[in-house]
Enzyme design. Structure first.
Site, PDB file in Angstrom:
ATOM      1  N   CYS A 382      81.306  68.595  14.820  1.00 15.23           N
ATOM      2  CA  CYS A 382      80.385  69.743  14.422  1.00 15.23           C
ATOM      3  C   CYS A 382      81.221  71.260  14.802  1.00 15.23           C
ATOM      4  O   CYS A 382      81.925  71.604  13.737  1.00 15.23           O
ATOM      5  CB  CYS A 382      79.133  69.974  15.325  1.00 15.23           C
ATOM      6  SG  CYS A 382      77.596  70.728  14.580  1.00 15.23           S
ATOM      7  N   HIS A 508      77.220  64.659  14.007  1.00 16.09           N
ATOM      8  CA  HIS A 508      77.515  64.194  15.300  1.00 16.09           C
ATOM      9  C   HIS A 508      77.355  62.654  15.457  1.00 16.09           C
ATOM     10  O   HIS A 508      76.355  62.069  15.704  1.00 16.09           O
ATOM     11  CB  HIS A 508      76.218  64.553  16.225  1.00 16.09           C
ATOM     12  CG  HIS A 508      76.358  66.129  16.256  1.00 16.09           C
ATOM     13  ND1 HIS A 508      76.809  66.555  17.357  1.00 16.09           N
ATOM     14  CD2 HIS A 508      75.662  67.163  15.763  1.00 16.09           C
ATOM     15  CE1 HIS A 508      76.774  68.196  17.193  1.00 16.09           C
ATOM     16  NE2 HIS A 508      76.031  68.356  16.263  1.00 16.09           N
ATOM     17  N   GLU A 510      78.281  60.885  17.822  1.00 18.67           N
ATOM     18  CA  GLU A 510      78.119  60.491  19.272  1.00 18.67           C
ATOM     19  C   GLU A 510      76.564  59.812  19.439  1.00 18.67           C
ATOM     20  O   GLU A 510      76.165  59.445  20.384  1.00 18.67           O
ATOM     21  CB  GLU A 510      78.204  61.771  20.207  1.00 18.67           C
ATOM     22  CG  GLU A 510      77.470  62.847  20.299  1.00 18.67           C
ATOM     23  CD  GLU A 510      77.753  63.887  19.457  1.00 18.67           C
ATOM     24  OE1 GLU A 510      78.397  63.574  18.546  1.00 18.67           O
ATOM     25  OE2 GLU A 510      77.214  65.010  19.498  1.00 18.67           O
TER      26      GLU A 510
HETATM   27  N1  GLN Z   1      77.123  76.807  15.536  1.00 17.20           N
HETATM   28  C1  GLN Z   1      77.546  75.830  14.759  1.00 17.20           C
HETATM   29  C2  GLN Z   1      76.330  75.869  13.572  1.00 17.20           C
HETATM   30  O1  GLN Z   1      75.359  76.334  13.731  1.00 17.20           O
HETATM   31  C3  GLN Z   1      77.707  74.533  15.231  1.00 17.20           C
HETATM   32  C4  GLN Z   1      76.784  73.548  15.776  1.00 17.20           C
HETATM   33  C5  GLN Z   1      77.034  72.377  16.514  1.00 17.20           C
HETATM   34  O2  GLN Z   1      77.887  72.139  16.851  1.00 17.20           O
HETATM   35  N2  GLN Z   1      76.042  71.718  16.903  1.00 17.20           N
HETATM   36  O3  GLN Z   1      76.638  75.486  12.385  1.00 17.20           O
END
Ligand code: GLN
Length: 532
Positions: A382, A508, A510
């Site tokens: 992410c 994600h 995970e």
């Molecule tokens: N802050 C970034 C976004 O909103 C990444 C979010 C995250 O890593 N969950 O896109």
């Protein structure tokens, strides 16, 4: 008709009720029963999505895009239960719904009260998850500690539910702490007695007491707890500290917890069997053939729970590779101050997890640069992907000052930016790109060799995206776009050529890894790190 196990906690928080509930779920599943697990959280937030990790730990995301308590992560890792937004019930959600109904006039003429309106809403929310779903046993974990003001409506609701269902259909398990007082050389049962006393005052009588303890409980201690807490001595089950959370189901089975549960619920089923779990998880953890040190570079590294699923998934990747995992937690702000080499020189792999906001960003960029230039396996998740894109733009493509518009709204090269649909959004709760989305993989990439299929689905939680205007320029310089969302053409996974293993994803992974079935990307990341 489904049966219920209500799990409450006493004495202190962080007793591992979540792991206990997940372990019970696991044990019952191996008996051939279909289970679901529900978490009730007494806070007034509708969901934990807007909370700081320091308040709450990780926010766990389900396939249907709910931002939930991290205990749902334990439930999904231990069991095969398919969890949705309905499996996490918060006070905020309950009140929101009751007040909305009140405004519509659904309680016309009545005074809306905690009992019965709030408690009915809780009961209906619990029943909604269970009924009509062919579930044999539903485990309902009540967050917080008995004696908290906030959890009272939930406790009252489960008291009523048990009464409605009657014998054989519902049991209460109370998890408490039996501390060992070193100076006296004794364990103490008094906190447990008080906690059960408090439960009884509100009409809940536990059927089983699960005692967290660091020492074995003597027969005498068990008898004492049984006498004062009004349960059978066999229903006083020690939950002794174990090395790995994945040993908890085995340890509870040894104490015959699952046999007792099915006996109390009068549920016919086969014996539990943890042979696969033992072979695939425990034995491999006990007898690793190699060791690997992975750096996790983030800004919440001081808090054990902030990257819970990331740490667990790394463990799963290590288990799959028969490897002992050592996690080096590195604060990205320290890298900002002292450079990356000081912290990352000796590690075999570097992972940057998700995150929000400006703090520590430049340190993360330095960490990615270090991984790329020194050919250290890199796994970005992410924000960790967005950072990798920024670093590549600046240092390989020569796009000076490239950034995400999250960190600099007026940046010259917005390589990470908001989609049009996100620009209009101002409310913060549940407005990110959330939940499972399709992704199509490109053959011949590291990603493809990990998944070995073209179509995958992974869970998201972010607002910002790779800016496709820069795609060609980066491709020319050696960035590979190995995963694309077919509907919106969004970049979901990137890789870098001429690097042993540099993979970063917008989603994600995970949230879908299990100890006995590690996520492909985590397995391959650990494998690549071992080869360094
Ligand atoms: N802050 C970034 C976004 O909103 C990444 C979010 C995250 O890593 N969950 O896109």
């Amino acid at each position: 008709m489904a049966k219920f196990i209500f799990v409450t906690g006493g004495v202190v928080s962080s007793l591992g009720k979540g792991i206990a509930s997940a372990s019970i779920g696991k044990l019952l599943e191996t008996r051939g029963l279909k289970v679901t697990i529900i978490k009730c959280d007494p806070y007034i937030n509708v969901d934990p999505g807007t909370m700081n990790p320091y308040q709450h730990g990780e926010v766990y995301v389900t396939d249907d895009g709910a931002e939930t308590d991290l205990d749902l992560g334990h439930y999904e890792r231990f069991t095969n239960a398919k969890l949705t937004r309905d499996n996490n019930i918060t006070t905020g959600k309950i009140y929101y719904s009751v007040i909305t109904k009140e405004r519509k006039g659904e309680y016309l003429g009545k005074t809306v009260q905690i009992i019965p309106h709030i408690t009915d809403e809780i009961k209906n929310n619990i029943k909604k998850v269970v009924y009509g779903k062919k579930i044999d046993v539903a485990i309902v974990e009540i967050g917080g500690t008995v004696g908290d003001i906030e959890s009272l409506p939930f406790l009252e609701a489960i008291r009523q539910l048990k009464l409605e269902m009657g014998r054989d259909y519902a049991i209460n398990i109370h998890v408490t702490l039996v501390p060992y007082i070193k100076a006296a050389g004794e364990i103490k049962t008094k906190p447990t007695q008080h906690s059960v006393g408090t439960l009884r005052e509100i009409g809940i009588i536990p059927d089983i007491i699960l005692c967290r303890t660091e020492k074995r409980l003597s027969r005498e201690a068990k008898d004492k707890i049984a006498l004062f807490c009004n349960v059978d001595a066999d229903a006083v089950i020690p939950a002794i500290d174990v090395k790995s959370i994945y040993e908890v189901p085995l340890s509870l089975r040894k104490e015959k917890l699952d046999s007792l549960i099915v006996k109390l619920l009068n549920q016919s089923c086969r014996q539990s069997n943890l042979d696969d779990w033992q072979n695939l998880v425990i034995e491999r953890q006990k007898a690793p053939v190699a060791e690997v040190q992975i750096a996790v570079v983030g800004k919440y590294i001081a808090l054990q729970d902030a990257y819970k699923s990331i740490y667990e998934s790394l463990v799963h990747g290590a288990i799959a590779n028969n490897t002992k995992l050592i996690i080096k937690k590195v604060d990205s702000e320290d890298i900002e101050k002292n450079g990356a080499g000081k912290y990352l020189k000796k590690v075999k792999g570097i992972l940057i997890p998700g995150g929000f906001g400006n703090r520590g960003i430049e340190g993360k960029i330095k960490a990615v640069q270090f991984a790329r230039e020194n050919k250290i396996p890199y796994f970005g998740i992410c924000l960790g992907m967005q950072i990798a894109v920024i670093e590549f733009s600046r240092n390989v493509c020569g796009l000076n000052g490239a950034n995400s518009t999250e960190f600099n709204k007026k940046v010259k090269h917005p390589v990470i930016s908001l989609l049009e649909e996100q620009r209009k959004v101002s409310a913060k709760g549940a407005t990110m790109r959330l939940g499972a989305y399709d992704c199509r993989l490109k053959k011949g990439t590291h990603t493809y060799s990990a998944y070995r299929k073209e179509k995958i689905q992974e869970r998201h939680r972010h607002r910002f995206e790779f800016n496709n205007q820069y795609r060609e320029r980066m491709e020319k310089k050696g960035m590979v776009f190995s995963g694309i969302n077919p509907q919106k053409k969004l970049v979901e996974i990137i890789e870098i050529k001429d690097h042993p293993w540099f993979v970063a994803c917008q989603f994600h992974p995970e949230f879908k890894s299990k100890p006995d079935n590690g996520h492909p990307l985590f397995k391959e990341f650990i494998k690549a790190s071992l080869n360094r």
